[in-house]
Design a protein around this motif. Structure first.
Motif, PDB file in Angstrom:
ATOM      1  N   UNK A 271       5.609  -3.341   2.501  1.00 31.52           N
ATOM      2  CA  UNK A 271       4.152  -2.474   1.847  1.00 31.52           C
ATOM      3  C   UNK A 271       2.812  -3.014   2.426  1.00 31.52           C
ATOM      4  N   UNK A 272       2.837  -4.508   2.854  1.00 28.11           N
ATOM      5  CA  UNK A 272       1.830  -5.021   3.222  1.00 28.11           C
ATOM      6  C   UNK A 272       1.331  -4.965   4.754  1.00 28.11           C
ATOM      7  N   UNK A 273       2.432  -4.178   5.385  1.00 27.56           N
ATOM      8  CA  UNK A 273       1.995  -3.760   6.783  1.00 27.56           C
ATOM      9  C   UNK A 273       1.235  -2.377   6.799  1.00 27.56           C
ATOM     10  N   UNK A 274       1.157  -1.776   5.795  1.00 24.97           N
ATOM     11  CA  UNK A 274       0.437  -0.330   5.959  1.00 24.97           C
ATOM     12  C   UNK A 274      -0.772  -0.477   4.959  1.00 24.97           C
TER      13      UNK A 274
ATOM     14  N   UNK B 218      -5.634  -9.094   4.605  1.00 26.56           N
ATOM     15  CA  UNK B 218      -6.051 -10.243   4.085  1.00 26.56           C
ATOM     16  C   UNK B 218      -4.999 -10.867   3.171  1.00 26.56           C
ATOM     17  N   UNK B 219      -3.917  -9.983   2.943  1.00 29.33           N
ATOM     18  CA  UNK B 219      -2.680 -10.334   2.190  1.00 29.33           C
ATOM     19  C   UNK B 219      -1.871 -11.459   2.724  1.00 29.33           C
ATOM     20  N   UNK B 220      -1.594 -11.407   3.852  1.00 29.55           N
ATOM     21  CA  UNK B 220      -0.435 -12.064   4.386  1.00 29.55           C
ATOM     22  C   UNK B 220      -1.189 -13.504   5.489  1.00 29.55           C
ATOM     23  N   UNK B 221      -1.579 -14.272   4.636  1.00 31.95           N
ATOM     24  CA  UNK B 221      -2.481 -15.308   5.495  1.00 31.95           C
ATOM     25  C   UNK B 221      -1.899 -16.838   4.903  1.00 31.95           C
TER      26      UNK B 221
END
Length: 219
Positions: free
Chosen positions: A212-215, A30-33
């Motif tokens: 960090x947002x990929x994990x 839900x972070x990279x939207x």
């Protein structure tokens, strides 16, 4: 067509997702939207998205500042004038224990509540929107909602609560005025649909999802 504007309390939105992610790691998705795409998924018949306005302050931590900048710049690149960023600021605040007198320095966000309140009221006064959607669980934002309900009854006010965040005061108020509330925690599939590509580019500028947002170890 009814014009719908979403007003996002960025601090509330981010920490709601972060808290949900600590309970269930799926929420790192839900972070990279794409925020405009995401909120467009909630529009009903006879409605059009006027704008998504994101209220935030730049984190004092350099790494978090870079992460936030990549996210916001990617959204701006994709959505142009339909996405607007309104910035407050962080200040360093000293918090002292009344017993031992030990003090710590803690960053505190300033201006966001005021900026949201002024903008919601201004858009109603200037008649640039028909439906106000507050994306926050901060009950300090109830006064501008009540002002709109009293003085602009033709405007509809709705509330979207970020994952893991809820305000009974806001919820009771909206329901009492026959408005709608939405729990974003129950709309995880829409977050997945609205994910941006790992790299967002227009050929000249490129913004990438933070590593960090990929994990599942994001912070």
């Amino acid at each position: 067509m009814k014009r719908v504007t979403f007003y996002i309390d960025g601090f509330n939105f981010y920490y709601g997702i972060r808290t949900a992610k600590q309970i269930d790691e799926k929420w790192y998705n839900a972070y990279w939207i794409d925020l405009v795409k995401f909120f467009s998924l909630f529009l009903g018949e006879g409605q059009k998205l006027e704008k998504v306005v994101y209220f935030t302050a730049s984190p004092l931590n350099r790494e978090k500042n870079r992460h936030q900048s990549a996210f916001l710049n990617a959204n701006k690149l994709i959505n142009g004038d339909q996405f607007e960023i309104v910035r407050g600021k962080y200040i360093s605040k000293e918090i002292k224990c009344p017993r031992c007198k030990y003090a710590i320095i803690r960053p505190e966000e300033k201006k966001t509540d005021v900026n949201i309140s002024i903008r919601i009221l201004a858009d109603c006064v200037k008649d640039t929107t028909d439906i106000v959607v507050l994306v926050s669980g901060d009950s300090d934002l109830l006064p501008p909602v009540e002002f709109i309900q009293r003085n602009y009854p033709e405007k509809q006010v709705r509330a979207f609560f970020p994952p893991s965040i809820f305000s009974r005061d806001i919820s009771n108020n909206i329901k009492a005025h026959k408005g709608k509330i939405t729990l974003l925690e129950k709309n995880y599939n829409k977050f997945v649909v609205a994910q941006m590509p790992e790299k967002v580019t227009d050929g000249e500028k490129t913004y990438s999802i933070p590593e960090k947002w990929k994990t599942t170890k994001m912070d």
